[in-house]
Design an enzyme around this catalytic site. Sequence first.
Site, PDB file in Angstrom:
ATOM      1  N   LYS A 154     -19.762 -33.457 -53.563  1.00  0.00           N
ATOM      2  CA  LYS A 154     -18.869 -33.117 -54.740  1.00  0.00           C
ATOM      3  C   LYS A 154     -18.104 -34.421 -55.040  1.00  0.00           C
ATOM      4  O   LYS A 154     -17.721 -35.392 -54.218  1.00  0.00           O
ATOM      5  CB  LYS A 154     -17.714 -32.306 -54.099  1.00  0.00           C
ATOM      6  CG  LYS A 154     -16.448 -32.253 -55.077  1.00  0.00           C
ATOM      7  CD  LYS A 154     -16.732 -31.039 -56.218  1.00  0.00           C
ATOM      8  CE  LYS A 154     -15.793 -30.604 -57.058  1.00  0.00           C
ATOM      9  NZ  LYS A 154     -14.815 -29.723 -56.030  1.00  0.00           N
TER      10      LYS A 154
ATOM     11  N   SER B  13     -16.435 -36.898 -58.939  1.00  0.00           N
ATOM     12  CA  SER B  13     -15.990 -36.808 -60.109  1.00  0.00           C
ATOM     13  C   SER B  13     -17.163 -36.781 -61.312  1.00  0.00           C
ATOM     14  O   SER B  13     -18.111 -37.715 -61.152  1.00  0.00           O
ATOM     15  CB  SER B  13     -15.072 -37.921 -60.322  1.00  0.00           C
ATOM     16  OG  SER B  13     -13.883 -37.932 -59.377  1.00  0.00           O
TER      17      SER B  13
ATOM     18  N   THR C 101     -12.504 -38.262 -62.798  1.00  0.00           N
ATOM     19  CA  THR C 101     -12.454 -37.646 -64.001  1.00  0.00           C
ATOM     20  C   THR C 101     -11.197 -37.794 -64.687  1.00  0.00           C
ATOM     21  O   THR C 101     -11.079 -37.724 -66.035  1.00  0.00           O
ATOM     22  CB  THR C 101     -13.001 -36.110 -64.149  1.00  0.00           C
ATOM     23  OG1 THR C 101     -14.177 -36.196 -63.570  1.00  0.00           O
ATOM     24  CG2 THR C 101     -13.331 -35.680 -65.660  1.00  0.00           C
TER      25      THR C 101
ATOM     26  N   HIS D 229      -5.597 -31.070 -58.858  1.00  0.00           N
ATOM     27  CA  HIS D 229      -5.576 -30.071 -57.893  1.00  0.00           C
ATOM     28  C   HIS D 229      -4.175 -29.328 -57.903  1.00  0.00           C
ATOM     29  O   HIS D 229      -3.502 -28.878 -59.061  1.00  0.00           O
ATOM     30  CB  HIS D 229      -6.042 -30.552 -56.665  1.00  0.00           C
ATOM     31  CG  HIS D 229      -7.331 -31.190 -56.543  1.00  0.00           C
ATOM     32  ND1 HIS D 229      -8.436 -30.748 -57.154  1.00  0.00           N
ATOM     33  CD2 HIS D 229      -7.611 -32.278 -55.850  1.00  0.00           C
ATOM     34  CE1 HIS D 229      -9.491 -31.538 -56.857  1.00  0.00           C
ATOM     35  NE2 HIS D 229      -9.154 -32.460 -56.093  1.00  0.00           N
TER      36      HIS D 229
END
Length: 304
Positions: free
Chosen positions: A61, A63, A123, A167
């Site tokens: 996982k 950006s 990002t 988040h």
Amino acid sequence: MTVPSATTPLRTAYSPCPNDSFVFHAWSHGLVPGAPAAEVTFADIDVTNGLAERGELDVLKISYAALPYVLDEYALLPCGGALGRGCGPLVLTSPEPGAGRRPITTPADLAGRVVAVPSRRSTAYLLFRLWAEQAVPGGLGEIVVLPFHEIMPAVRDGRVDAGLVIHEARFTYQQYGLHSLADMGEAWESATGLPIPLGAIIARRSLGEQRLRELAAAIRASVEHAWAKPQDSRDYVLANAQEMDPAVADQHIALYVNEFTADLGPDGYAAVHGLLDRAAAAGLVPATAAEALDFPGTKTHTQA
């Protein structure tokens, strides 16, 4: 790195955040029939971005902002990632900055100030830079990279002037006495009408088209399992969520696990292309050929 055999677990890294634990629980725990085994490492996004750039693992996982640097070796998977609406990074400030720091009440006040970010390849940072080109005409000051869970305390304690957060911070920043100066997601959606591309799932191209398709199917099945049986992943999610309140974890999952997690679809791919094209035009990332984002055996872009 040697390509793992069909029976060797795929070396995988994703964050301990609730959305990743929720999405990958079924796959990583052998609950998806016929899926390849996974050997999981938990790591912050700045770490996984670096692992991908060094080509150290099989599935990660990362950006979306890091994609241009790894697409020669890794393929973007069409599922498992984080895109959405109303879920963008926030720029936070303190109404009572530390001694010697001037209050920040408008975006223009960020000129020349110290801002903490979770990663220069995140990002969030890319969206922030695109926004700041218009909103902070005086230019940004020093950029400090901190693990995302350290950013709000740093702003609160006056060690930095502002912080770019991601988040669960969307749900908890008021607990630190902080103010949301700007929402990078709102800025992106207003400018483009597209969802916000945040986290991508990538896998080594050397796995081959068949294994990549099997992997994508396994991740999609893991997402479907999580939605159908959310209690299965409950303990896993909370154990990895760094003592997060269960209600906040639920909010986090509801916001970041959505239809784009199951399948990027046309709008998801348009958002990724749009982000990378705009960033390349601004000189923030290398240009990416449209076909580089295609999942092997498919075409996800359109000719201009």
